[in-house]
Design an enzyme around this catalytic site. Structure first.
Site, PDB file in Angstrom:
ATOM      1  N   ARG A 161       0.827  -1.206   0.000  1.00 57.85           N
ATOM      2  CA  ARG A 161       0.000   0.000   0.000  1.00 57.85           C
ATOM      3  C   ARG A 161       0.865   1.262   0.000  1.00 57.85           C
ATOM      4  NH1 ARG A 161      -4.513   0.413   4.571  1.00 57.85           N
ATOM      5  NH2 ARG A 161      -2.711   1.022   5.824  1.00 57.85           N
ATOM      6  N   GLU A 176     -16.459   6.676   3.735  1.00 56.05           N
ATOM      7  CA  GLU A 176     -15.860   6.119   4.949  1.00 56.05           C
ATOM      8  C   GLU A 176     -15.794   7.183   6.035  1.00 56.05           C
ATOM      9  OE1 GLU A 176     -11.653   5.121   5.035  1.00 56.05           O
ATOM     10  OE2 GLU A 176     -11.291   6.252   3.203  1.00 56.05           O
ATOM     11  N   LYS A 232      -2.632   6.626   1.180  1.00 55.60           N
ATOM     12  CA  LYS A 232      -2.404   7.160   2.521  1.00 55.60           C
ATOM     13  C   LYS A 232      -1.385   8.293   2.456  1.00 55.60           C
ATOM     14  CE  LYS A 232      -2.710   4.892   7.015  1.00 55.60           C
ATOM     15  NZ  LYS A 232      -4.160   4.898   7.238  1.00 55.60           N
TER      16      LYS A 232
HETATM   17  C1  LIG Z   1      -5.298   4.135   7.545  1.00 56.37           C
HETATM   18  C2  LIG Z   1      -6.719   4.388   7.198  1.00 56.37           C
HETATM   19  C3  LIG Z   1      -7.721   3.415   7.366  1.00 56.37           C
HETATM   20  C4  LIG Z   1      -7.463   2.103   8.033  1.00 56.37           C
HETATM   21  O1  LIG Z   1      -6.599   1.273   7.326  1.00 56.37           O
HETATM   22  P1  LIG Z   1      -5.953   0.030   8.083  1.00 56.37           P
HETATM   23  O2  LIG Z   1      -5.048  -0.587   7.080  1.00 56.37           O
HETATM   24  O3  LIG Z   1      -7.053  -0.873   8.467  1.00 56.37           O
HETATM   25  O4  LIG Z   1      -5.240   0.582   9.270  1.00 56.37           O
HETATM   26  C5  LIG Z   1      -9.008   3.714   6.938  1.00 56.37           C
HETATM   27  N1  LIG Z   1      -9.319   4.908   6.390  1.00 56.37           N
HETATM   28  C6  LIG Z   1      -8.388   5.865   6.226  1.00 56.37           C
HETATM   29  C7  LIG Z   1      -8.792   7.144   5.609  1.00 56.37           C
HETATM   30  C8  LIG Z   1      -7.073   5.630   6.632  1.00 56.37           C
HETATM   31  O5  LIG Z   1      -6.164   6.576   6.493  1.00 56.37           O
END
Ligand SMILES: *Cc1c(COP(=O)(O)O)cnc(C)c1O
Length: 338
Positions: A81, A220, A184
């Site tokens: 990722r 989300e 991210k």
């Molecule tokens: C990091 C993040 C998540 C959660 O991802 P994980 O891999 O489960 O920790 C969900 N939504 C956003 C916007 C994020 O930045």
């Protein structure tokens, strides 16, 4: 110093540890890892990460398991990722091998900060990739720094596995369609700080974002994915290209299938919210946060008991934590021993 840590009372904040790990990309290749003491980093004042937000990061955890060994949860997925995030904002990603080595080395140099088994705590690992070339005109960096820091954390919500109220944020968007919501990158979080704060001021610990194009579908929460359990026990989660692909969500979907549940990844119209039996927010930090109500344009949808997580969320939470702490067989090969 770690003698004074009360593992059971750790929050989710940075606690200084022994060292962090760093690698630099220069002249087309990544340097060997360096172990750095202290908590600061020297940067050129013109670095692209400071001016243009050329930065992306990861978050994962290591656990002391029941048998005393330490293992990380799905770090290969975080490595992939990060590579994706890096390419999207024109950065050079570290290889999966380097990513894993940095995580392992950071743990090895901070062993006394890995919370013991049975405390409910874990070691949070934060890999960070930044552009370091000085630029005053907008242009991608050619040099990058990849650091991995670790810090012990307790359960994200001090009050434990209790439901929270969510607020649908209609005034601000989290991610543009075809923007960077699915990676991210640091800038996403600065962009969401103000709108999350507005929701908090209204008394809601988390904000739920609809899709930015039409505000018709669920995307989300600010820093965690949305999933719902239907009255006939299906697992439903949004299919949207502006949602961050959560590794926790992916893992929970697998566990739901293991339980014999149907998993649906599809568009979720906002007006379907009232039909769900349980709602969860999921991510590495809190794993699952049960959501007991969602307030949308003055309408309040409630889910289950207001002071207790629903049955399916509870079962999923126990299963994933059981695997992470080595109490349940790691049947999907998710744990990487360090
Ligand atoms: C990091 C993040 C998540 C959660 O991802 P994980 O891999 O489960 O920790 C969900 N939504 C956003 C916007 C994020 O930045």
């Amino acid at each position: 110093m770690p003698d004074s840590i009360e593992w059971e009372n750790l929050g989710f904040q940075y606690l200084p540890t022994n060292a962090y790990v760093m690698s630099e990309f220069r002249d087309g290749c990544w340097s060997d890892m360096r172990i750095c003491n202290g908590t600061s980093l020297q940067l050129h004042i013109g670095a692209t990460c400071l001016h243009y937000g050329q930065a992306c990061f990861e978050g994962l955890k290591a656990f002391t398991r029941k048998d005393g060994t330490i293992a990380m949860f799905r770090p290969d997925a975080n490595a992939r990722r990060l590579a994706n995030s890096a390419r999207r904002i024109a950065m050079e990603p570290p290889s999966e091998k380097l990513f894993l080595e940095c995580c392992k080395t950071a743990i090895h140099h901070n062993l006394e900060f890995v919370p013991p088994y049975g405390t409910g705590a874990s070691l949070y690992i934060r890999p960070l990739l930044i552009g370091t070339t000085p630029r005053v005109g907008l242009k991608a960096a050619e040099e990058f720094v990849f650091i991995t820091l670790v810090t012990p954390v307790g359960p994200y919500y001090k009050d434990g596995f209790f439901p929270v109220k969510a607020y649908v944020q209609e005034d601000f968007d989290r991610a543009a369609p075809k923007g960077v919501g699915n990676v991210k990158v640091a800038g996403n979080y600065a962009a969401g700080l103000y709108s999350d704060l507005q929701a908090k001021k209204k008394g809601f610990p988390i904000a739920l974002y609809p899709d930015s194009a039409e505000h018709r579908y669920v995307d989300e929460f600010g820093t965690s994915n949305f999933f719902a359990i239907t009255s006939d026990n299906r697992y439903v989660t949004p299919d949207s290209n502006s949602v961050l692909p959560s590794i926790t969500n992916d893992s929970l979907q697998q566990l739901a299938r293991d339980f014999g549940m149907t998993v649906e990844k599809r568009k979720i119209p906002m007006n379907e919210l009232g039909k769900f039996r349980e709602i969860g927010a999921c991510g590495t930090a809190a794993v699952i946060t049960p959501v007991c109500s969602i307030t949308h344009n003055g309408t309040i949808y409630t889910f289950g008991k207001q002071d207790k997580a629903g049955e399916t969320l509870n079962r999923l939470y126990k299963e994933i934590q059981g695997i992470q702490y080595g109490e349940i067989d790691d049947r999907h090969g998710w744990m990487l021993t360090v």
